[in-house]
Scaffold this motif. Structure first.
Motif, mmCIF file in Angstrom:
data_model
loop_
_atom_site.group_PDB
_atom_site.id
_atom_site.type_symbol
_atom_site.label_atom_id
_atom_site.label_comp_id
_atom_site.label_asym_id
_atom_site.label_seq_id
_atom_site.Cartn_x
_atom_site.Cartn_y
_atom_site.Cartn_z
ATOM 1 N N UNK A 96 -49.909 -15.029 18.765
ATOM 2 C CA UNK A 96 -49.124 -15.853 19.681
ATOM 3 C C UNK A 96 -47.666 -15.406 19.831
ATOM 4 N N UNK A 97 -47.234 -14.342 19.137
ATOM 5 C CA UNK A 97 -45.843 -13.921 19.301
ATOM 6 C C UNK A 97 -45.564 -13.470 20.728
ATOM 7 N N UNK A 98 -46.529 -12.810 21.366
ATOM 8 C CA UNK A 98 -46.308 -12.345 22.733
ATOM 9 C C UNK A 98 -46.216 -13.503 23.720
ATOM 10 N N UNK A 99 -46.721 -14.672 23.332
ATOM 11 C CA UNK A 99 -46.669 -15.827 24.239
ATOM 12 C C UNK A 99 -45.278 -16.445 24.302
ATOM 13 N N UNK A 100 -44.604 -16.570 23.137
ATOM 14 C CA UNK A 100 -43.318 -17.270 23.130
ATOM 15 C C UNK A 100 -42.169 -16.467 22.525
ATOM 16 N N UNK A 101 -42.473 -15.296 21.924
ATOM 17 C CA UNK A 101 -41.447 -14.470 21.279
ATOM 18 C C UNK A 101 -40.577 -15.282 20.319
ATOM 19 N N UNK A 102 -41.205 -16.212 19.613
ATOM 20 C CA UNK A 102 -40.472 -17.023 18.644
ATOM 21 C C UNK A 102 -39.950 -16.141 17.511
ATOM 22 N N UNK A 103 -38.703 -16.362 17.130
ATOM 23 C CA UNK A 103 -38.064 -15.510 16.120
ATOM 24 C C UNK A 103 -38.750 -15.621 14.769
ATOM 25 N N UNK A 104 -39.395 -16.769 14.486
ATOM 26 C CA UNK A 104 -40.012 -16.964 13.176
ATOM 27 C C UNK A 104 -41.469 -16.483 13.103
ATOM 28 N N UNK B 155 -30.702 -8.422 8.526
ATOM 29 C CA UNK B 155 -29.685 -9.253 7.870
ATOM 30 C C UNK B 155 -29.188 -10.347 8.798
ATOM 31 N N UNK B 156 -28.930 -10.003 10.057
ATOM 32 C CA UNK B 156 -28.425 -10.979 11.013
ATOM 33 C C UNK B 156 -29.422 -12.109 11.248
ATOM 34 N N UNK B 157 -30.710 -11.762 11.326
ATOM 35 C CA UNK B 157 -31.756 -12.749 11.625
ATOM 36 C C UNK B 157 -32.360 -13.363 10.375
ATOM 37 N N UNK B 158 -31.828 -13.032 9.222
ATOM 38 C CA UNK B 158 -32.306 -13.539 7.934
ATOM 39 C C UNK B 158 -33.795 -13.246 7.783
ATOM 40 N N UNK B 159 -34.118 -11.975 7.910
ATOM 41 C CA UNK B 159 -35.501 -11.503 7.802
ATOM 42 C C UNK B 159 -35.587 -10.533 6.631
ATOM 43 N N UNK B 160 -36.596 -10.688 5.798
ATOM 44 C CA UNK B 160 -36.773 -9.809 4.642
ATOM 45 C C UNK B 160 -38.164 -9.198 4.669
ATOM 46 N N UNK B 161 -38.231 -7.870 4.690
ATOM 47 C CA UNK B 161 -39.498 -7.137 4.647
ATOM 48 C C UNK B 161 -40.472 -7.649 5.714
ATOM 49 N N UNK B 162 -39.984 -7.764 6.943
ATOM 50 C CA UNK B 162 -40.823 -8.278 8.030
ATOM 51 C C UNK B 162 -40.340 -7.716 9.358
ATOM 52 N N UNK B 163 -41.195 -7.824 10.371
ATOM 53 C CA UNK B 163 -40.875 -7.362 11.721
ATOM 54 C C UNK B 163 -41.649 -8.195 12.724
ATOM 55 N N UNK B 164 -41.203 -8.164 13.951
ATOM 56 C CA UNK B 164 -41.933 -8.847 15.026
ATOM 57 C C UNK B 164 -43.007 -7.953 15.629
ATOM 58 N N UNK C 223 -59.413 -3.052 11.676
ATOM 59 C CA UNK C 223 -60.294 -3.234 10.511
ATOM 60 C C UNK C 223 -59.544 -3.098 9.190
ATOM 61 N N UNK C 224 -58.264 -2.711 9.227
ATOM 62 C CA UNK C 224 -57.499 -2.554 7.989
ATOM 63 C C UNK C 224 -57.254 -3.919 7.351
ATOM 64 N N UNK C 225 -57.492 -4.046 6.048
ATOM 65 C CA UNK C 225 -57.210 -5.331 5.379
ATOM 66 C C UNK C 225 -55.753 -5.762 5.523
ATOM 67 N N UNK C 226 -54.831 -4.791 5.581
ATOM 68 C CA UNK C 226 -53.410 -5.125 5.684
ATOM 69 C C UNK C 226 -53.062 -5.776 7.017
ATOM 70 N N UNK C 227 -53.935 -5.616 8.024
ATOM 71 C CA UNK C 227 -53.672 -6.188 9.348
ATOM 72 C C UNK C 227 -54.635 -7.313 9.687
ATOM 73 N N UNK C 228 -55.344 -7.808 8.703
ATOM 74 C CA UNK C 228 -56.329 -8.864 8.947
ATOM 75 C C UNK C 228 -55.644 -10.101 9.546
ATOM 76 N N UNK C 229 -56.214 -10.601 10.635
ATOM 77 C CA UNK C 229 -55.698 -11.798 11.278
ATOM 78 C C UNK C 229 -54.557 -11.564 12.240
#
Length: 412
Positions: free
Chosen positions: A67-75, A207-216, A237-243
């Protein structure tokens, strides 16, 4: 031995009426020339369209939180970024993967501000293949520096060295604010980024968006953009990308994918029309040649020549004529493609009033200067098509010649 003599006789017969043979050869050569040049222009245009769409912003495959592509919510973030990047890099067919952060913000140089978009990127990776690939940067932005899209810089009346204030919302709901320095003004070729983009180092954006080890967004490239659907299926099919949402460029830009499919179909239609014209010319030559030599063919049948030898003779004439036209047309067409491939073909000059140097399509700027590329596969397709066309064109006159009654033909 029979084949050699058949070819020798066929060659001699083509020289009997040199004017008609030259016209038929010219028609076949022009058909092949048009085909080679069109395929070269199509190959160059196809490459340019794919680079434009999959290079700066889309990539071959993208990964997002649902759903990130639907609303581009920062969280809406992809967590455990380092582990996900390692898993993707280890997957077969992946050549690069780069993370991005996107967030709306207000940016101001003085009292008045503009709506903008923070784009956090790995600048070095994006300069090689990605959002900054088409820019002419002498260096990547450092800590506390940003690149401004040319449209946003114009709206802010900002230039390199200016200090700007940013105010937005962080991923945890707090206020994201800070001061940045303009390192350069860039034109990426992506209209939304050029108009609203504040491109900053990924670490600064985190740092500005208060994000740690993450990306959109994770942008993945492979060896062949046409194999992107298969690459997306493997990554999903990668387990790291499941869901998570894993999409190829064909799913991210369906209108562009439809355009590419249309261009492929259009190329086949043009190929068919060109060779229908060539077949008509070759068939006309062979029919006229057969009628002129009815007496001679009747004599051969009367002397014991079998009908299949007569068929072989007429077919050989058509094939030799077609192959000669193929060689001439392919040589001239390849020379034109090579020449324009290095100098470029400015299609804007064909438009009324000259047109513009670029056109906009789906938010991307596409240059009107095309660079044709010689397509070896196209040359082979042309050769096969000429051969088949020559056989088909010779079929009816060959069968007519084989069915001649020797006595009637000799009296003709």
């Amino acid at each position: 031995m029979a084949v050699a003599s058949t070819l020798r006789i066929a060659w001699r017969n083509l020289g009997r009426n040199r004017r008609r043979t030259a016209l038929a050869l010219g028609a076949t050569a022009i058909a092949e020339l048009v085909l080679v040049f069109y395929q070269g222009l199509f190959a160059g245009y196809f490459d340019q369209m794919l680079r434009t769409m999959t290079g700066p912003v889309v990539g071959h495959v993208q990964v997002h939180a649902p759903k990130w592509r639907d609303d581009h919510a920062t969280d809406r973030l992809l967590g455990s970024l380092a582990a996900r990047l390692d898993a993707i890099r280890a997957a077969p067919g992946v050549t690069s993967v780069t993370p991005r952060l996107w967030a709306p913000t207000l940016i101001a140089r003085s009292d008045e501000g503009e709506v903008a978009t923070i784009v956090g990127v790995d600048a070095e990776a994006e300069r090689k293949t990605g959002l900054l690939e088409l820019t002419e940067l002498s260096r990547s932005p450092g800590a506390g520096e940003v690149l401004l899209g040319v449209g946003l810089a114009r709206a802010l009346v900002a230039k390199p060295g200016d200090q700007l204030a940013l105010v937005g919302q962080a991923a945890d709901g707090s206020v994201a604010s800070g001061l940045v320095t303009v390192a350069a003004v860039v034109e990426t070729g992506v209209e939304t980024v050029d108009r609203y983009g504040v491109i900053m180092p990924f670490a600064d954006a985190s740092e500005l968006l208060v994000v740690s080890d993450a990306a959109h967004e994770l942008v993945v490239t492979g060896g062949d953009p046409l194999a992107a659907p298969e690459l997306a299926a493997r990554l999903a099919t990668l387990p790291a990308l499941a869901g998570e949402e894993v999409l190829s460029w064909r799913e991210l830009a369906p209108e562009f994918a439809a355009l590419i499919d249309f261009l492929w179909a259009y190329e086949l239609v043009v190929m068919a029309l060109v060779f229908v014209a060539a077949a008509t010319s070759a068939a006309n030559t062979m029919v006229m040649s057969t009628f002129e030599r009815t007496h001679e063919l009747g004599m051969l049948l009367a002397l014991g020549a079998r009908p299949r030898r007569i068929v072989g003779l007429v077919v050989a004439e058509s094939v030799v004529l077609g192959l000669l036209g193929l060689v001439v047309g392919a040589a001239v067409g390849a020379a034109l493609v090579t020449w324009w491939g290095s100098s470029g073909l400015d299609l804007s000059k064909l438009a009324p009033g000259g047109g513009g140097a670029e056109v906009s399509y789906m938010g991307m700027k596409i240059s009107m200067v095309m660079y044709p590329r010689l397509d070896p596969a196209g040359l082979w397709r042309g050769a096969v098509a000429v051969f088949i066309t020559s056989l088909v064109a010779a079929l009816w006159p060959a069968l007519r010649a084989a069915r001649l009654e020797p006595a009637d033909a000799v009296r003709t």
